[in-house]
Enzyme design. Structure first.
Site: not given
Ligand code: BGC
Length: 771
Positions: A301
């Site tokens: 993530d």
């Molecule tokens: C979130 C993810 C997301 C990623 C890209 C993160 O902060 O937890 O779910 O896909 O950002 O936007």
């Protein structure tokens, strides 16, 4: 500067020049790591692709390999530009680039100018649509209609692929049993069976028959695993989940998504039972790859690799990179520690080059399967025809209609008939961003039809429609999405202005035949960093609602939100309550169609609806324990029963469920039973009902939940129509992971079985599973 202000810029996500940029807080600081070994057998794919990819890996420098493992969002803080990084082979993927011209330009640099001509893969959060916004995922789960959800995500994939996006960071399949957790909106709610069906449907919708199907994109199942169990519902907090709960509740939707062919998996931010998910070898290697045979690639993530230091897990960013790679992370989202530290770590023997090769292999194989080596470009004309097309709008409207849940309808107030004047009141009634909901990053508010607009269009010819906000909602905290698009800013700055507006709204109610109050939460109050400690209607909305009801006029409450809210007063005093969730681009038209009876509400709650935030976490499939049947023994100051049970939802007609039968009284372990009931529409209009099947194992090596959903089907019946509904009950779905035996098995014994229209289903029988 206050903490809030110092955080604010770091929380800001912005849409710039056709691409979105996101900046989050950085991390800090190593331990030698275990070596990650992928068994080649669990990672094989077709021979042609493998031959091609292995040949390519043979030509790559270590830096180029690590480049493939690096995902970049924007120009980096060290000053290097996107282009420089691409030309040097330091980037394998971009996220948040949504302009087809820019995608083609970057792709051209990588493919024509890069030394090895390796295409980039472009990822984006297509959570519930790209430009055409579909209802939020929790809402779509409320349709209890996997085919409908598959269709919505197929349409979303069509739109996303038309601009050149190859990969979505969805579906989110985290089980959420605590309504305070803001990310409940992105999942399918509290139940592993419903969640698994929705997970598989979304993977099929995004990816099509196989990875690389035309007009489809790669799915990414997230956040592996247990994010939804964040303590206290506080976003990013630790998840402490027993093995029993992990295997039986939290992991099944992931297993279902992997079985459905999901090509990528995203790690989670938090630690699972003390081990950060991004450095959790057990999760990523033992469970995902070895046990489930996952053959795609794993992405971290946002900055979650570097943040292994913040967790107090890794010594420094280099150690974080080593341990994430060893654990099984193939691609790092944004923090750059792979790019900066992995080559040196390999040379120092801290991580094996074979580990890097396996990661790169998974990524390149996926690019190959997606067809990116064959045709990496997108035709900009395609997107012009696809974005918010008529077909997209129609699909979005159907999705919104099928997601709505009718919670109350005293005296059949709905559908509205004969009203000559309608007051449409509330801060969300005419707010385009709030109709779209959170995670609508590439959506355009201007495309959106609000509830007020929908009502004007649907009822304008036969009724006077008056509208005002009545009250405004202000956020206490900045949103992670501020600056991207925002809910309208409060304009009633003085107490006097607020009072005048409040009274104006109530006057409009008094002057009308019926009032529709559109209340709930701003879209930014759900989603990431949007947990709440209370579930009340924010601001003075409850007061407004009570004042509207006090006028004596019939009041319809339309809720726009993505978590259950405290509507205990409303459930006793407001005659009609329609949960519209955040319904998306066509939301206003869908709500108007439902209010007018052109469409019939048939959705069901995918979560137990609490009376009070103090009941959370709340879910129907709890264990029996001591004195199970008296909800008044659990708290001395109130019931522990939900306000509305899981699976609940009314319709404009009424149904009976009778004549429950099973195809046999005994079934062999591994076999199937056919369960049938007679469903009858006993009302005067056509309507939908969801027939639900629940079981309970009476005894075994562990206590089993009081009820568990094991089957469901949504049907449409004409007035007076009867239908025999057959549900197949697979005994494999009755198996569970036992904390006594430490394995998953179907334990023989006596089971209760209920069929009905929510989790309190009354039609009951028993059957026995034998060896
Ligand atoms: C979130 C993810 C997301 C990623 C890209 C993160 O902060 O937890 O779910 O896909 O950002 O936007």
């Amino acid at each position: 500067m206050s903490l809030l202000h110092s955080l604010r810029p770091a929380l800001t996500r912005r849409l710039t020049a056709g691409s979105l940029s996101l900046a989050l807080l950085g991390g800090f600081t190593a331990l030698p790591a275990e070596t990650r070994t992928h068994t080649t057998s669990s990672r094989t794919s077709d021979a042609e692709a493998e031959g091609f990819v292995d040949g390519l890996i043979g030509k790559m420098t270590l830096e180029e390999k690590v480049g493939q493992m690096s995902q970049v969002a924007l120009n980096t803080p060290d000053g290097a530009t996107r282009d420089e990084r691409v030309l040097k082979g330091e980037v394998g993927s971009f996220l948040f680039v949504t302009d087809p011209k820019e995608i083609n330009r970057l792709q051209h640099l990588a493919v024509e100018k890069g030394r090895l001509h390796i295409p980039l893969i472009f990822g984006f959060d297509v959570i519930h649509g790209l430009r055409t916004i579909y209802p939020v995922p929790l809402a779509m789960a409320a349709s209890w209609d996997p085919e409908q959800v598959e269709t919505a995500q197929r349409m979303a994939a069509r739109e996303a692929s038309s601009v050149g996006i190859n990969w979505t960071f969805a579906p989110m399949v985290d089980i959420a049993r605590d309504a305070r957790w803001g990310r409940m909106m992105e999942g399918a709610g509290e139940d592993p069976f419903l969640g698994s069906r929705m997970a598989a449907a979304q993977v099929r919708g995004f990816q099509g028959e196989k990875i690389g199907s035309p007009d489809h994109i790669l799915a990414c199942v997230k956040h592996f695993a247990g994010y939804g169990a964040a303590e206290g519902g506080r976003d990013y907090d630790s998840a402490n989940i027993s093995d029993e709960q992990l295997w039986n509740v939290y992991l099944p939707p992931y297993a279902a998504a992997v079985k459905a062919g999901a090509g990528s998996v995203m790690t989670a931010y938090m630690d699972l039972n003390g081990v950060p998910a991004t450095g959790n070898r057990w999760l990523l290697q033992d469970v995902l790859r070895e046990k489930w045979g996952f053959k795609g690639f794993v992405v971290s993530d946002w900055e979650s690799v570097k943040n292994l230091t913040t967790h107090g897990f890794s010594v420094d960013p280099k150690d974080a990179a080593v341990r994430a790679a060893d654990a099984g992370v193939d691609m790092e989202m944004t923090s750059g520690t792979f790019r900066d530290d992995l080559p040196a770590a390999v040379r120092q023997g801290l991580v094996k080059e074979s580990t890097i090769d396996e990661a790169v292999r998974d990524i390149l194989l996926t690019k190959y399967k997606l067809g990116l080596f064959r045709d990496p470009y997108v035709s900009p004309e395609r997107s012009a025809a696809e974005l918010v097309s008529q077909a997209q709008r129609e699909a979005a409207r159907t999705a919104a209609e099928r997601s709505a849940v009718l919670l109350r309808n005293e005296g059949n107030l709905l559908p509205l008939r004969g009203a000559k004047s309608i007051a449409v009141i509330g801060p969300l009634a005419d707010s385009k961003p709030d109709t779209m909901g959170s995670w609508s990053l590439a959506g355009h508010p201007d495309d959106t039809v609000t509830v007020l607009e929908g009502i004007r269009k649907r009822f304008g010819a036969s009724a006077t429609v008056n509208s005002t906000t009545g009250v405004e909602i202000e956020r206490a905290q900045p949103s992670i999405f501020d600056g991207q698009f925002e809910s309208p800013k409060p304009t009633l700055t003085t107490d006097g202005q607020q009072e005048t507006e409040f009274h104006h709204a109530i006057d409009l109610v008094k002057q009308s035949d019926v009032a529709v109050l559109v209340l709930g939460e701003l879209q930014s109050m759900s989603g990431e960093r949007a947990s709440r400690s209370s579930l009340t209607l924010p601001g003075r909305q409850e007061e407004l609602l009570e004042a509207a009801v006090a006028t004596g006029k019939p009041v319809v409450l339309v809720l726009m939100n993505a978590r259950p809210l405290d509507i205990t007063w409303a459930s006793a005093h407001v005659p009609a309550i329609l949960e519209a969730w955040y319904p998306g681009t066509e939301g206003g038209n869908a709500v108007a169609a439902l209010l007018g009876g052109d469409a019939s509400p048939g959705g069901k709650l995918p979560v137990s609806w609490p009376r009070d935030a103090g009941q959370e976490p709340l879910y129907y499939s709890h264990n029996l324990t001591q004195i199970p049947n008296d909800p008044d023994t659990r708290y001395w100051d109130g019931s522990s029963a939900p306000l509305y049970p899981f699976g609940y939802g009314l319709s404009y007609t009424s149904f009976t469920v009778e004549r429950l039968k099973t195809s046999a009284e005994q079934v062999k372990s591994g076999g199937k039973l056919t369960v049938s009931v007679e469903l009858r529409n006993t009302g005067a209009v056509t309507g939908d009902e969801v027939v639900q099947l629940y079981t309970h194992q009476r005894s075994g090596s562990a206590s089993r939940p009081v009820r568990e959903l094991k089957g469901f089907q949504r049907l449409t019946l004409k007035p007076g129509e009867r239908k025999t509904v057959e549900l197949s009950l697979d005994t494999n779905d009755l198996g569970f992971w036992s904390p006594q035996t430490h394995r998953w098995s179907i334990e023989p014994g006596v089971f209760d079985l209920w069929v009905g229209t929510d989790s309190t289903a009354k039609e009951h029988t028993t059957f026995t599973v034998v060896q």
